[in-house]
Enzyme design. Structure first.
Site, PDB file in Angstrom:
ATOM      1  N   LYS A  22       0.838  -1.210   0.000  1.00  0.00           N
ATOM      2  CA  LYS A  22       0.000   0.000   0.000  1.00  0.00           C
ATOM      3  C   LYS A  22       0.871   1.259   0.000  1.00  0.00           C
ATOM      4  CE  LYS A  22      -1.830   1.734   3.959  1.00  0.00           C
ATOM      5  NZ  LYS A  22      -1.616   3.187   4.092  1.00  0.00           N
ATOM      6  N   ASN A  23       1.845   1.291   0.910  1.00  0.00           N
ATOM      7  CA  ASN A  23       2.608   2.524   1.084  1.00  0.00           C
ATOM      8  C   ASN A  23       3.594   2.792  -0.049  1.00  0.00           C
ATOM      9  OD1 ASN A  23       1.179   3.000   3.353  1.00  0.00           O
ATOM     10  ND2 ASN A  23       2.848   2.616   4.801  1.00  0.00           N
ATOM     11  N   ARG A  94      -4.476  11.020   4.206  1.00  0.00           N
ATOM     12  CA  ARG A  94      -3.351  11.921   4.421  1.00  0.00           C
ATOM     13  C   ARG A  94      -2.300  11.848   3.306  1.00  0.00           C
ATOM     14  NH1 ARG A  94       0.239  13.901   8.533  1.00  0.00           N
ATOM     15  NH2 ARG A  94       2.114  12.690   8.185  1.00  0.00           N
ATOM     16  N   CYS A 118      -4.634  20.262  10.771  1.00  0.00           N
ATOM     17  CA  CYS A 118      -3.253  20.665  11.001  1.00  0.00           C
ATOM     18  C   CYS A 118      -3.020  22.112  10.602  1.00  0.00           C
ATOM     19  CB  CYS A 118      -2.287  19.764  10.242  1.00  0.00           C
ATOM     20  SG  CYS A 118      -2.306  20.041   8.490  1.00  0.00           S
ATOM     21  N   ARG A 123       2.961  20.128  13.098  1.00  0.00           N
ATOM     22  CA  ARG A 123       2.608  18.881  12.452  1.00  0.00           C
ATOM     23  C   ARG A 123       1.375  19.048  11.606  1.00  0.00           C
ATOM     24  NH1 ARG A 123       3.315  14.321  16.978  1.00  0.00           N
ATOM     25  NH2 ARG A 123       5.323  13.703  16.212  1.00  0.00           N
ATOM     26  N   ASP A 307       3.863   0.876  12.198  1.00  0.00           N
ATOM     27  CA  ASP A 307       2.732   0.186  11.569  1.00  0.00           C
ATOM     28  C   ASP A 307       2.603  -1.277  12.018  1.00  0.00           C
ATOM     29  OD1 ASP A 307       2.056   2.474  10.278  1.00  0.00           O
ATOM     30  OD2 ASP A 307       2.727   1.858   8.285  1.00  0.00           O
ATOM     31  N   ILE A 329       6.744   7.478  17.126  1.00  0.00           N
ATOM     32  CA  ILE A 329       6.475   8.112  15.826  1.00  0.00           C
ATOM     33  C   ILE A 329       5.171   8.918  15.845  1.00  0.00           C
ATOM     34  CG2 ILE A 329       6.244   7.758  13.322  1.00  0.00           C
ATOM     35  CD1 ILE A 329       8.967   6.871  14.352  1.00  0.00           C
TER      36      ILE A 329
HETATM   37  C1  UD1 Z   1       4.065   6.979   6.401  1.00  0.00           C
HETATM   38  C2  UD1 Z   1       3.180   5.776   6.201  1.00  0.00           C
HETATM   39  C3  UD1 Z   1       2.584   5.311   7.529  1.00  0.00           C
HETATM   40  C4  UD1 Z   1       3.689   5.092   8.544  1.00  0.00           C
HETATM   41  C5  UD1 Z   1       4.583   6.310   8.638  1.00  0.00           C
HETATM   42  C6  UD1 Z   1       5.781   6.114   9.561  1.00  0.00           C
HETATM   43  C7  UD1 Z   1       2.257   6.046   3.987  1.00  0.00           C
HETATM   44  C8  UD1 Z   1       1.067   6.323   3.172  1.00  0.00           C
HETATM   45  N1  UD1 Z   1       2.097   6.118   5.296  1.00  0.00           N
HETATM   46  O1  UD1 Z   1       3.236   8.038   6.875  1.00  0.00           O
HETATM   47  O2  UD1 Z   1       1.872   4.101   7.293  1.00  0.00           O
HETATM   48  O3  UD1 Z   1       3.120   4.829   9.809  1.00  0.00           O
HETATM   49  O4  UD1 Z   1       5.087   6.667   7.343  1.00  0.00           O
HETATM   50  O5  UD1 Z   1       6.508   5.010   9.152  1.00  0.00           O
HETATM   51  O6  UD1 Z   1       3.328   5.740   3.503  1.00  0.00           O
HETATM   52  N2  UD1 Z   1       5.673  14.890  10.695  1.00  0.00           N
HETATM   53  C9  UD1 Z   1       5.803  16.208  10.983  1.00  0.00           C
HETATM   54  N3  UD1 Z   1       5.930  17.100   9.933  1.00  0.00           N
HETATM   55  C10 UD1 Z   1       5.947  16.697   8.627  1.00  0.00           C
HETATM   56  C11 UD1 Z   1       5.828  15.325   8.347  1.00  0.00           C
HETATM   57  C12 UD1 Z   1       5.694  14.427   9.404  1.00  0.00           C
HETATM   58  O7  UD1 Z   1       5.791  16.609  12.137  1.00  0.00           O
HETATM   59  O8  UD1 Z   1       6.078  17.538   7.736  1.00  0.00           O
HETATM   60  C13 UD1 Z   1       5.516  13.924  11.802  1.00  0.00           C
HETATM   61  C14 UD1 Z   1       4.177  13.182  11.724  1.00  0.00           C
HETATM   62  O9  UD1 Z   1       3.134  13.904  12.331  1.00  0.00           O
HETATM   63  C15 UD1 Z   1       4.506  11.904  12.474  1.00  0.00           C
HETATM   64  C16 UD1 Z   1       5.982  11.643  12.114  1.00  0.00           C
HETATM   65  O10 UD1 Z   1       6.489  12.903  11.680  1.00  0.00           O
HETATM   66  O11 UD1 Z   1       4.399  12.081  13.863  1.00  0.00           O
HETATM   67  C17 UD1 Z   1       6.177  10.588  11.041  1.00  0.00           C
HETATM   68  O12 UD1 Z   1       5.520  10.982   9.855  1.00  0.00           O
HETATM   69  P1  UD1 Z   1       5.957  10.495   8.407  1.00  0.00           P
HETATM   70  O13 UD1 Z   1       7.212   9.679   8.480  1.00  0.00           O
HETATM   71  O14 UD1 Z   1       5.932  11.665   7.506  1.00  0.00           O
HETATM   72  O15 UD1 Z   1       4.766   9.502   8.063  1.00  0.00           O
HETATM   73  P2  UD1 Z   1       3.778   9.528   6.833  1.00  0.00           P
HETATM   74  O16 UD1 Z   1       4.522   9.760   5.574  1.00  0.00           O
HETATM   75  O17 UD1 Z   1       2.614  10.391   7.136  1.00  0.00           O
END
Ligand code: UD1
Length: 420
Positions: A22-23, A94, A118, A123, A307, A329
């Site tokens: 999926k991801n 998202r 947000c 975040r 995950d 995370i």
């Molecule tokens: C992706 C995955 C999700 C997985 C996550 C962490 C997809 C569709 N989803 O989510 O399944 O759980 O990686 O492995 O691939 N954050 C910020 N600012 C930002 C971006 C992120 O503060 O600009 C924070 C988020 O709120 C979160 C953390 O960083 O607490 C991790 O987020 P991120 O690694 O970006 O996860 P996703 O890409 O959303």
């Protein structure tokens, strides 16, 4: 609304085929925005999030077609007629924010709804926006929308991410493929999905090195072209079914599963008394002895994936002794705890840690799914529990797992989907 009825207590034996990730698939579909030619993806999972992403791409003007009537092969392409990603789709998923970088790189402008709740500077998309600003974008917030412009096109630069965000790394990597000059992403996310995305982009004509490491270098090119790419197998789906073998004391061969993508998860299984081996193209998971309590902390890859946290919580709830799971995370990712406790688990949450005191057995109960991975932790608990578990709000599960009841039932589980 669909529900699952599970009658637990049967060890699972047999084979389960793991689908496309999926991801990885979601981002690979988005890569279709980077070219006017057609991108063909194979091994596409049949899940609701993929359908949502296809709806978003269609809204941008692309066509998404099944090839030869086979929904696991999608062809995406066509002209971009709208650079707007509307609230009704982005708020559902998202990952929609991933269209921002590619639209900006290709069309020099994009308007993407902020994901629900947000604010800029905090975040969860600040790193996406700051990174694009480093590449020369001018970004404003208007009526809940991110409006990004780069009238002269994006320009390569050095981006240092404060945290190895998966989404920010992917957004910036895609945007940088069409920027002028060289972009470096330092402290990039290292998940295997990064390497899969980069390998597809390179096959489309991009020049990316280092994807899968913390330092990615992208040399911008004028244009990308079409290609055919097979989506990597879903390591989280694989780890989830591995938990089903482990919690029921069963023996499963997970076809397409790759031990090398699940290093920290495999180590946790082994510490807990579960045997994991690679047998050709399958990952075999079996448990013959008792489960032992262990401590886990979620971390960016190659650490233990967030995950897989909820699924391990279910597993450890029936292990001997105490366990501790620390979630670093995401905040508030313990929503499955009260539901597991209703099934007889003994779990206490203290801030970002959960203490799990292993119990001899769980008992079936009506429970409610709260998010994608949490839903599966309740299925796992139901598979191990005495009696009947009724899981409602199955739509959370349908976002990311394909044919759950069919895959589990084929290995001896008693699980059925009931509508209404
Ligand atoms: C992706 C995955 C999700 C997985 C996550 C962490 C997809 C569709 N989803 O989510 O399944 O759980 O990686 O492995 O691939 N954050 C910020 N600012 C930002 C971006 C992120 O503060 O600009 C924070 C988020 O709120 C979160 C953390 O960083 O607490 C991790 O987020 P991120 O690694 O970006 O996860 P996703 O890409 O959303």
């Amino acid at each position: 609304m669909d529900r699952f009825i599970i009658r637990g207590g049967r060890p699972l034996h047999g084979e389960i085929t793991i689908g496309g990730a999926k991801n990885a698939g979601l981002k690979l579909l988005v890569a279709g925005l980077l070219t006017s030619e057609r991108l063909v993806l194979t091994n596409v999972p049949h899940i609701a999030d993929i359908a949502t992403m296809c709806a978003l791409l269609t809204q941008h003007g692309l066509t998404v077609e099944a090839v030869n009537g086979d929904k696991t092969t999608l062809s995406v392409g066509g002209e971009i007629t709208s650079t707007e990603a509307p609230y009704d789709i982005v708020s559902k998923m998202r990952a929609s924010i991933l269209v921002l970088g590619p639209l900006l790189a290709r069309c020099r402008e994009a308007r993407v709804s902020l994901p629900g709740g947000c604010a800029i500077g905090t975040r969860p998309v600040d790193m996406h926006l700051k990174g694009l600003e480093t590449l020369g974008a001018v970004i404003t917030l208007e009526n809940g929308y991110i409006h990004a412009r780069a009238p002269e096109g994006l320009k390569g630069d050095r981006i240092v991410l404060p945290f190895a965000s998966v989404g920010a790394t992917e957004n910036l990597m895609m945007a940088a493929t069409l920027a002028k000059g060289r972009t470096e992403i330092v402290n990039a996310a290292r998940e295997p999905e990064m390497a899969d995305l980069a390998s597809c982009l390179n096959a489309m004509g991009a020049k990316i090195t280092g994807a899968g490491t913390g330092h990615i270098i992208i040399d911008g090119v004028e244009a990308l072209h079409g290609t055919t790419h097979r989506i990597m197998s879903d390591r989280i789906e694989c780890g989830t079914y591995a938990c089903a073998a482990a919690i029921t004391g069963g023996d499963l061969r997970l076809i397409g599963g790759q031990v090398e993508h699940l290093g920290a998860v495999v180590r946790a299984f082994e510490e807990a008394g579960v045997e994991v081996t690679q047998e050709g193209n399958a990952m075999r998971v079996r448990r013959t002895g008792a489960l032992r309590g262990i401590d886990i902390m979620t971390e960016p890859y190659p650490g233990f994936p967030t995950d897989m946290q909820a699924q391990f919580m279910a597993l450890l709830s029936v292990a001997e002794g105490a366990s501790m799971i620390t979630e670093t995370i995401f905040e508030n990712r313990f929503m499955h705890v009260p539901e597991l406790n209703r099934m007889g688990a003994r779990i206490n949450v203290h801030g970002s840690s959960a203490i799990i005191r292993g119990v001899h057995s769980l008992s079936g109960a009506p429970v409610m799914a709260t998010d994608l991975r949490a839903s599966f932790s309740l299925i796992l608990a139901g598979l191990a529990a005495h009696g009947e578990t009724i899981l409602s709000r199955v739509y959370h599960l349908d976002r990311g797992y394909e044919a759950v009841e069919r895959k589990l039932a084929a290995c001896g589980a008693q699980i059925e989907r009931v509508s209404n």
